[in-house]
Design an enzyme around this catalytic site. Structure first.
Site, short mmCIF file in Angstrom:
data_model
loop_
_atom_site.label_atom_id
_atom_site.label_comp_id
_atom_site.label_asym_id
_atom_site.label_seq_id
_atom_site.Cartn_x
_atom_site.Cartn_y
_atom_site.Cartn_z
N HIS A 221 0.90 -1.24 -0.06
CA HIS A 221 0.03 0.15 -0.02
C HIS A 221 0.99 1.19 0.12
O HIS A 221 0.28 2.34 0.61
CB HIS A 221 -0.85 -0.02 1.17
N SER B 276 16.27 21.41 -15.62
CA SER B 276 14.87 22.26 -16.05
C SER B 276 15.63 23.51 -16.66
O SER B 276 16.53 23.75 -16.21
CB SER B 276 14.18 22.21 -14.91
N LYS C 200 16.79 20.98 -10.38
CA LYS C 200 16.42 19.55 -10.89
C LYS C 200 17.30 18.86 -11.53
O LYS C 200 18.26 19.25 -12.35
CB LYS C 200 14.89 19.98 -11.66
#
Ligand code: ARG
Length: 485
Positions: A168, A289, A295
């Protein structure tokens, strides 16, 4: 299709079926009817098939030795011209077969016109796609092999790294990184077998069926079978020109592979996030980016995940095309080209991207371990230890362990860092320091999973050995099929 060359169209040119027809063709017939923009990719298969077909025609007395020689020399030249990008693709010539035959006739005159004796484009395209599926299946098996080999190597290197196993998407139990990597190894090994199955499905010769009823010549299909290295021959000419089972099988194997690829890609994406930081990918496999300097994007994993829909869609595109299609050849079948060529290309790129990422990723042991601690991964082990060593019922043990987790969360600590005092307040059974440390130890937890296929160290060693053996047996399969098929 990416990479397609510029097409030209000459409305005034007579199409190849002129004779019965007036030869006047509407633009839409030319535009919609062409497949050369895609099946130029089949030129190797088409030429290979034509060379063997012409040898067979010589064997049964339809072509003289000189004519055969001329045809072979012409076909070799055409092959070079295509490789050099010298062949103009013309939509009025529809497909790869006609382009090659047309050029051969330019080069050899009437001899070239004899090549199509005892053959139809219907069994010719069937032959080309069978050869192409065999080639692509072998390439894909090699790619699966490389990917599995990379996973196995990284697994061997990381038996002493622990990370959370999730259910989960919640921290569940500590597992060895080797165990996690091997889980993917096994699914890609099954993909190897699925591609092998599609290879076998394509290992049947359709040529010799003509348009669909057979041909009016005593052709020697066994000769062609042997020279083109096919395992068997289609016994029914109608089936041979109609079936696309070999392509469906290949597309199914491709779709399942992409589903697996998307799942490991998803993990790479998550593991590469700042929050997880389980792995670091090399700069060469990521992008930055244009606006956010911090990034480092895992584009290869995202693209692999993103291409899954397209490749699974290719299977459905072909299945939907074939549904309800009457025997035998119908022009609908020309639409098999896009899914086949596209999936073949996408899975090659995706498997290569995954293999590179697996080979080069750096695994961050510390971050994996601290996630285990933050996720209270050994709370269940503690409950089990209370049952076995302190002799209390499991329900009660579960409550004590649950209380402990709650107190840790309230106090911002973990099972590893909680103070002796706090622990003792929850239950006197937790006062025993040695007992407690032993029960919540992450490596000890993993090593308790002693059942076959479990994450304990001895079982990991067994699994690594088994994986090595299975991989070696796939190497044998690749060796057996090493010669051009
Ligand atoms: N271009 C066709 C294809 O790719 C070849 C077979 C054409 N046959 C025909 N009867 N028009 O399927």
């Amino acid at each position: 299709m990416e990479g397609a060359r510029n097409l030209t169209g000459k409305k005034s040119d007579s199409p190849l079926w002129k004779g019965r027809s007036s030869g006047m063709v509407n633009d839409i017939m030319l535009e919609m009817g062409e497949s050369i923009s895609l099946d130029i990719e089949l030129f190797e298969e088409d030429i290979r098939g034509s060379k063997i077909h012409s040898e067979m025609l010589n064997k049964i007395g339809i072509l003289s030795k000189e004519e055969l020689q001329k045809i072979h020399t012409g076909l070799d030249q055409i092959r070079e011209e295509i490789i050099e990008g010298q062949m103009d693709l013309r939509i009025e010539l529809e497909d790869i077969h006609t382009h090659i035959e047309n050029r051969l006739t330019e080069l050899t005159g009437d001899t070239g016109k004899k090549l199509h004796t005892a053959r139809s484009r219907n069994d010719q395209i069937a032959l080309d796609t069978h050869l192409y599926v065999k080639k692509s299946a072998i390439q894909s098996m090699k790619s699966m092999y490389d990917l599995c080999e990379a996973l196995l190597k990284r697994a061997e290197e990381h038996t002493d790294f622990l990370l959370p196993g999730y259910t989960h998407m919640q921290v569940a139990q500590p597992i060895r990184l080797s165990h996690h990597l091997l889980a993917h190894f096994w699914s890609f090994l099954r993909d190897f077998d699925r591609f092998h199955q599609s290879f076998q499905s394509a290992d049947r010769l359709p040529l010799g069926s003509g348009a669909m009823a057979g041909v009016n010549y005593p052709t020697d299909r066994k000769y062609i079978q042997k020279k083109l290295n096919f395992q068997s021959i289609y016994p029914n000419s109608m089936d041979a020109v109609s079936t696309r089972d070999h392509i469906m099988d290949f597309l199914y194997a491709s779709g399942v592979f992409m589903v697996h690829a998307s799942r490991i890609s998803e993990e790479i994406i998550i593991w590469n996030s700042i929050e997880f930081s389980f792995i670091t990918l090399p700069d060469s496999l990521t992008t930055g980016s244009s606006i956010m300097p911090q990034k480092k994007n895992p584009d290869l994993a995202e693209l692999s995940r993103g291409k899954t829909g397209r490749v699974c869609g290719n299977l459905f595109s072909l299945m939907t095309n074939l549904k309800g299609l009457p025997l035998t050849y119908n022009r609908d079948l020309q639409e098999d080209r896009f899914p086949l060529l596209d999936s073949s290309k996408q899975i090659q790129m995706t498997s290569q991207a995954l293999t590179e990422m697996i080979r080069t990723a750096v695994f961050n042991k510390h971050n994996m371990q601290s996630s285990l601690e933050k996720g209270f991964a050994t709370a269940t082990d503690l409950a089990d230890a209370l049952v076995s060593e302190k002799n209390i019922p499991f329900r009660e043990a579960h409550h004590i362990a649950g209380d402990l987790v709650r107190v840790c969360m309230e106090n911002g600590c973990t099972l590893q860092t909680i103070s002796d005092e706090l622990r003792a307040k929850i239950s006197p059974l937790l006062e025993d320091r040695a007992f407690f440390r032993n029960a919540i130890d992450l490596f000890k937890s993993a090593d308790k999973k002693i059942s076959e296929s479990g994450t304990s160290l001895p079982r990991q060693k067994d699994q690594l050995n088994q994986a090595q053996q299975e991989l070696s047996s796939r190497k044998e399969i690749l060796k057996r099929n090493a010669e051009p098929s």
